[in-house]
Design a protein around this motif. Structure first.
Motif, PDB file in Angstrom:
ATOM      1  N   GLU A 149     -38.672  -5.379 -33.387  1.00  0.00           N
ATOM      2  CA  GLU A 149     -37.654  -6.104 -34.159  1.00  0.00           C
ATOM      3  C   GLU A 149     -36.281  -5.933 -33.534  1.00  0.00           C
ATOM      4  N   ALA A 150     -35.986  -4.731 -33.040  1.00  0.00           N
ATOM      5  CA  ALA A 150     -34.692  -4.495 -32.402  1.00  0.00           C
ATOM      6  C   ALA A 150     -34.542  -5.307 -31.121  1.00  0.00           C
ATOM      7  N   ALA A 151     -35.633  -5.479 -30.381  1.00  0.00           N
ATOM      8  CA  ALA A 151     -35.574  -6.240 -29.123  1.00  0.00           C
ATOM      9  C   ALA A 151     -35.392  -7.729 -29.347  1.00  0.00           C
ATOM     10  N   ALA A 152     -35.800  -8.210 -30.522  1.00  0.00           N
ATOM     11  CA  ALA A 152     -35.651  -9.626 -30.896  1.00  0.00           C
ATOM     12  C   ALA A 152     -36.263 -10.537 -29.826  1.00  0.00           C
ATOM     13  N   HIS A 153     -35.515 -11.546 -29.344  1.00  0.00           N
ATOM     14  CA  HIS A 153     -36.111 -12.509 -28.407  1.00  0.00           C
ATOM     15  C   HIS A 153     -36.466 -11.878 -27.070  1.00  0.00           C
ATOM     16  N   TYR A 154     -35.846 -10.763 -26.702  1.00  0.00           N
ATOM     17  CA  TYR A 154     -36.209 -10.110 -25.448  1.00  0.00           C
ATOM     18  C   TYR A 154     -37.613  -9.506 -25.507  1.00  0.00           C
ATOM     19  N   LEU A 191     -34.529   4.775 -30.644  1.00  0.00           N
ATOM     20  CA  LEU A 191     -34.379   3.554 -31.442  1.00  0.00           C
ATOM     21  C   LEU A 191     -33.036   3.529 -32.163  1.00  0.00           C
ATOM     22  N   ARG A 192     -32.569   4.690 -32.590  1.00  0.00           N
ATOM     23  CA  ARG A 192     -31.261   4.740 -33.241  1.00  0.00           C
ATOM     24  C   ARG A 192     -30.168   4.329 -32.258  1.00  0.00           C
ATOM     25  N   GLU A 193     -30.301   4.753 -30.999  1.00  0.00           N
ATOM     26  CA  GLU A 193     -29.329   4.357 -29.987  1.00  0.00           C
ATOM     27  C   GLU A 193     -29.416   2.861 -29.706  1.00  0.00           C
ATOM     28  N   VAL A 194     -30.641   2.322 -29.640  1.00  0.00           N
ATOM     29  CA  VAL A 194     -30.812   0.880 -29.466  1.00  0.00           C
ATOM     30  C   VAL A 194     -30.127   0.127 -30.612  1.00  0.00           C
ATOM     31  N   ALA A 195     -30.288   0.620 -31.840  1.00  0.00           N
ATOM     32  CA  ALA A 195     -29.694  -0.036 -33.001  1.00  0.00           C
ATOM     33  C   ALA A 195     -28.171   0.004 -32.959  1.00  0.00           C
ATOM     34  N   THR A 207     -27.090  -6.196 -31.646  1.00  0.00           N
ATOM     35  CA  THR A 207     -26.497  -6.860 -32.806  1.00  0.00           C
ATOM     36  C   THR A 207     -27.390  -7.997 -33.278  1.00  0.00           C
ATOM     37  N   ALA A 208     -27.215  -8.379 -34.526  1.00  0.00           N
ATOM     38  CA  ALA A 208     -27.867  -9.553 -35.122  1.00  0.00           C
ATOM     39  C   ALA A 208     -26.864 -10.202 -36.057  1.00  0.00           C
ATOM     40  N   GLU A 241     -31.426  -2.781 -20.155  1.00  0.00           N
ATOM     41  CA  GLU A 241     -32.452  -1.835 -19.711  1.00  0.00           C
ATOM     42  C   GLU A 241     -33.068  -1.060 -20.875  1.00  0.00           C
ATOM     43  N   HIS A 242     -32.285  -0.783 -21.919  1.00  0.00           N
ATOM     44  CA  HIS A 242     -32.815   0.017 -23.019  1.00  0.00           C
ATOM     45  C   HIS A 242     -33.865  -0.724 -23.840  1.00  0.00           C
ATOM     46  N   LEU A 243     -34.051  -2.035 -23.578  1.00  0.00           N
ATOM     47  CA  LEU A 243     -35.096  -2.808 -24.263  1.00  0.00           C
ATOM     48  C   LEU A 243     -36.331  -3.015 -23.396  1.00  0.00           C
ATOM     49  N   LEU A 244     -36.274  -2.529 -22.152  1.00  0.00           N
ATOM     50  CA  LEU A 244     -37.281  -2.903 -21.160  1.00  0.00           C
ATOM     51  C   LEU A 244     -38.698  -2.529 -21.569  1.00  0.00           C
ATOM     52  N   ALA A 245     -38.921  -1.335 -22.074  1.00  0.00           N
ATOM     53  CA  ALA A 245     -40.281  -0.836 -22.291  1.00  0.00           C
ATOM     54  C   ALA A 245     -40.814  -1.073 -23.699  1.00  0.00           C
TER      55      ALA A 245
END
Length: 399
Positions: free
Chosen positions: A337-342, A262-266, A270-271, A363-367
């Motif tokens: 929350e990090a994935a937002a609309h995805y 999750l830290r890498e996703v963050a 961006t927001a 891809e890092h938001l896929l699962a």
């Protein structure tokens, strides 16, 4: 409680890291990265189990005489932590972590000789026949009947939420052999092959869109009484022993790995033109979740300390079940929350070579969404968190 690794433990950790670096293929790492639950599909977990079996590391908690490693508590913890850090896929737990220890304690010599080597190798793939449509957390109210007939039991009824029954070669099952006395007194524990005539497996598709669980129907299924583990009508004692393994610790390494993901996703997402990792509000949520994981880690280290000293940690397995599942669900919420609309996009979380569809979003938001939906059940299965709190209140607080 000393949490520092001894020199020999650091040497063992380095050995594990070297083995994982050499043995985990890119496909196996992708499987681990995209896992949406504690269960990995059989087609992915079995190849990894064969690799570990060849190394002699497939059953860290088993005694050496049954094919285990003979590792102490700290080495088992190190191995679990390093597997999580490396992104190794989870092994199927029903055989190695659940019915295997039950057979060791309650099984006959013939059952041990037949089943334990096949569990280690992955030749037998197990599912758990516990819950029924009217018996979930109140497991003692199960009604699936087993009537003795000669050398067999004849089974009629159904089991539900049966994970991976569509792939299982065998089931360990609780059945009702008596209606006299307390409900717990009339339950028997059976081992049975899934290819017996009269067994039908019907899929249940989860909110995550995955076929992980099933309902299994039994229509006059004849099971040899030689498959009984323990005495007739004493299956509740056997089942309670198994739940000690289902509800046990070892969650924090996986939770720690989730935080790092999750830290890498963050860092990547961006927001309003700002990286999520630089957003104080989002960063505070991630830190709050990390504090919950640290609490789980401390509880697990207390268990390690107690076990290393030959003590029984008691009801702490219920405490860890509650802490672990709630920390996991908190992390899932941060991920959504990090994935937002995805997060609202429905797409299959297929993994491994041969994916033949384009991804919608990174891809890092896929699962993340599938993981969130799947893990909502974690505070129910294996005994709901409310029941775990009741156990702690009774056995620890004396309420």
């Amino acid at each position: 409680m000393n949490l520092d690794l001894e020199p020999e433990d650091r040497k063992f950790r380095d050995e594990v890291r070297a083995f994982l670096d050499a043995s985990l293929t890119p496909e196996l790492r992708e499987v681990g990265r995209h896992a949406t639950s504690v269960f990995t599909e059989k087609r992915h977990s079995t190849p990894w189990q064969r690799i570990l079996h060849a190394k002699g590391w497939v059953a860290p908690s088993w005694p050496v005489e049954y094919g285990g490693t003979g590792w102490n508590e700290m080495r088992r913890y190190i191995f679990t932590a390093e597997c999580a850090r490396a992104g190794a896929p989870n092994l199927a737990p029903m055989g190695l972590k659940m019915v295997g220890p039950v057979i060791m304690k309650f099984g006959t010599p013939e059952q041990k000789a037949h089943y334990l080597p096949r569990i280690l190798s992955g030749e037998d793939y197990w599912c758990q026949g516990y819950s029924e449509p009217g018996a979930g957390s109140d497991l003692a109210s199960l009604q699936m009947k087993a009537v003795a007939d000669g050398d067999d039991y004849v089974l009629n009824g159904s089991k539900i939420w049966t994970t991976h029954a569509q792939w299982a070669t065998h089931m360990f099952c609780l059945v009702r052999t008596s209606t006299e006395g307390k409900p717990q007194a009339g339950i028997t524990f059976l081992l049975l092959p899934m290819d017996l005539p009269g067994i039908t497996v019907e899929p249940i598709i989860t909110l995550a869109g995955e076929h992980e669980v099933n309902q299994v129907f039994f229509d006059n299924v004849r099971v040899p009484q030689s498959g009984r583990v323990g005495e007739e009508n004493q299956g509740w004692t056997v089942a309670k022993h198994l739940l000690e393994f289902e509800r046990g610790g070892g969650a924090s390494p996986g939770l720690r790995a989730t935080i790092e993901r999750l830290r890498e996703v963050a860092r990547l997402e961006t927001a309003d033109g700002e990286r999520l990792i630089d957003d104080p509000r989002f960063r505070m949520k991630l830190v709050d979740a990390e504090i919950a994981v640290q609490a789980v880690e401390v509880s697990e280290h207390r268990v390690l300390s107690a076990l290393s000293a030959g003590k029984n940690p008691g009801a702490v397995s219920s405490l860890l079940k509650t802490q672990g599942t709630e920390a996991m669900q908190r992390l899932d919420e941060v991920g959504i929350e990090a994935a937002a609309h995805y997060a609202a996009v429905a797409q299959p979380v297929d993994v491994g070579a041969g994916r033949n569809f384009p991804l919608i979003g990174p891809e890092h938001l896929l699962a993340l969404t599938a993981r969130y939906l799947n893990n909502r059940a974690a505070s129910i299965y294996g005994g709901s968190n409310e029941i775990q709190r009741d156990i702690v209140a009774k056995l620890v607080l004396g309420l």
